[in-house]
Design a protein around this motif. Structure first.
Motif, PDB file in Angstrom:
ATOM      1  N   LYS A   1     -55.437 -56.253 -79.859  1.00 32.99           N
ATOM      2  CA  LYS A   1     -56.320 -55.622 -78.903  1.00 32.99           C
ATOM      3  C   LYS A   1     -56.525 -56.431 -77.541  1.00 32.99           C
ATOM      4  O   LYS A   1     -56.580 -56.139 -76.294  1.00 32.99           O
ATOM      5  N   GLY A   2     -56.666 -57.703 -77.765  1.00 29.75           N
ATOM      6  CA  GLY A   2     -56.934 -58.670 -76.313  1.00 29.75           C
ATOM      7  C   GLY A   2     -56.555 -60.059 -76.698  1.00 29.75           C
ATOM      8  O   GLY A   2     -56.224 -60.581 -77.739  1.00 29.75           O
ATOM      9  N   VAL A   3     -56.314 -60.872 -75.614  1.00 29.67           N
ATOM     10  CA  VAL A   3     -55.848 -62.297 -75.763  1.00 29.67           C
ATOM     11  C   VAL A   3     -56.885 -62.928 -74.824  1.00 29.67           C
ATOM     12  O   VAL A   3     -57.225 -62.420 -73.550  1.00 29.67           O
ATOM     13  N   PHE A   4     -57.432 -64.190 -75.425  1.00 33.23           N
ATOM     14  CA  PHE A   4     -58.144 -64.945 -74.703  1.00 33.23           C
ATOM     15  C   PHE A   4     -57.245 -65.965 -73.702  1.00 33.23           C
ATOM     16  O   PHE A   4     -56.192 -66.450 -74.440  1.00 33.23           O
ATOM     17  N   THR A   5     -57.347 -65.928 -72.502  1.00 34.86           N
ATOM     18  CA  THR A   5     -56.534 -66.637 -71.526  1.00 34.86           C
ATOM     19  C   THR A   5     -57.288 -67.458 -70.672  1.00 34.86           C
ATOM     20  O   THR A   5     -58.164 -66.964 -69.971  1.00 34.86           O
ATOM     21  N   ASP A   6     -56.536 -68.556 -70.114  1.00 33.09           N
ATOM     22  CA  ASP A   6     -57.117 -69.458 -68.883  1.00 33.09           C
ATOM     23  C   ASP A   6     -56.439 -68.709 -67.850  1.00 33.09           C
ATOM     24  O   ASP A   6     -57.153 -69.032 -66.590  1.00 33.09           O
ATOM     25  N   TYR A   7     -55.454 -68.092 -67.700  1.00 29.82           N
ATOM     26  CA  TYR A   7     -54.656 -67.453 -66.536  1.00 29.82           C
ATOM     27  C   TYR A   7     -54.861 -65.963 -66.741  1.00 29.82           C
ATOM     28  O   TYR A   7     -54.314 -65.262 -67.511  1.00 29.82           O
ATOM     29  N   LEU A   8     -55.521 -65.638 -65.414  1.00 38.72           N
ATOM     30  CA  LEU A   8     -55.863 -64.041 -65.334  1.00 38.72           C
ATOM     31  C   LEU A   8     -54.786 -63.617 -64.337  1.00 38.72           C
ATOM     32  O   LEU A   8     -54.676 -64.038 -63.284  1.00 38.72           O
ATOM     33  N   ASN A   9     -54.116 -62.317 -64.677  1.00 36.12           N
ATOM     34  CA  ASN A   9     -53.092 -61.924 -63.692  1.00 36.12           C
ATOM     35  C   ASN A   9     -53.714 -60.541 -62.997  1.00 36.12           C
ATOM     36  O   ASN A   9     -54.655 -59.853 -63.716  1.00 36.12           O
TER      37      ASN A   9
END
Length: 252
Positions: free
Chosen positions: A244-252
């Motif tokens: 469903k979702g990913v936790f990420t430091d980099y948002l695009n």
């Protein structure tokens, strides 16, 4: 089982891990403000000050992300719960990351949720492992009280690696959505645990996630989100599995 509405109504979610933490100091207001230009959901961590205020910080000490040694050189202990909120507010939480940034002080959970309410942002609140702190038995009650006072219960999902906190939420605060955090998996008991305590989501590390598990949980209405995923191709692969979702430091 009732799902967390943001997960139910959206696909391929990028959750800002401690805010926009690749470009701004983690868990600060500037990191959250910049993140919501790219996503409608942030993740943050909560611990408690000495005077029992819920504050937003990842580590259990102040050493890595503040100038505590400079401001309080005589303090023997740098643990969060050894400092009052007033003392914590004196610290610089941005210079360690970028000395050119405007000063960022520690935020309370109430301050961040008030901001998110105004901006219509969803929040994953991670309760840190407070087993060794004075607030272990009080943490869930205090955090839920803040969520309710900020009128954010429908926009928040609370997660923790500490199963005791998740069980408390299920027993006493059924209106709060829950996610179980996991880095080491025992698939034999996982589904039984998630179903027994009406847990809406499974948040696991990228190292242990498997497509078969994601699909099995989906059959039971349980969504999987994965941390911490910074590679774009890997994000696409996980989404194709039904994550469903990913936790990420980099948002695009």
């Amino acid at each position: 089982m009732n799902s967390f509405s943001f997960y139910e109504n959206n696909q391929n979610i990028q959750i800002a891990h401690r805010g926009f933490s690749s470009l701004y100091p983690e868990n600060t207001m500037i990191a959250f403000k910049k993140a919501i230009k790219k996503t409608k959901m942030i993740e943050l961590d909560v611990a408690f000050s000495k005077d029992a205020v819920a504050v937003v910080i990842h580590d259990d000490t102040l050493l890595r992300t503040s100038n505590v040694g400079k401001i309080f050189p005589l303090k023997k202990d740098s643990h969060i719960d050894e400092f009052t909120l007033d003392e914590l507010k004196q610290l610089d939480f941005s210079s360690w990351f970028d000395k050119n940034l405007k000063l960022q002080t520690i935020s309370t959970l109430e301050e961040v949720l008030t901001f998110c309410k105004k901006k219509e942002v969803y929040v994953n609140i991670e309760i840190k492992d407070l087993t060794l702190s004075p607030f272990h038995k009080k943490a869930v009650k205090k955090i839920v009280k803040i969520i309710d006072e900020c009128k954010m219960s429908k926009s928040v999902i609370v997660s923790s690696f500490v199963s005791e906190y998740i069980i408390q939420l299920n027993k006493k605060y059924k209106h709060i959505k829950k996610a179980f955090l996991c880095e080491n998996i025992n698939t034999l008991y996982l589904l039984e645990f998630l179903l027994k305590y009406n847990i809406e989501a499974f948040h696991c590390s990228d190292e242990i996630v498997e497509e078969e598990l994601v699909q099995e949980l989906l059959k039971h209405g349980i969504y999987t989100c994965v941390f911490t995923v910074n590679d774009e191709k890997r994000k696409e692969e996980l989404f194709s599995w039904g994550v469903k979702g990913v936790f990420t430091d980099y948002l695009n």
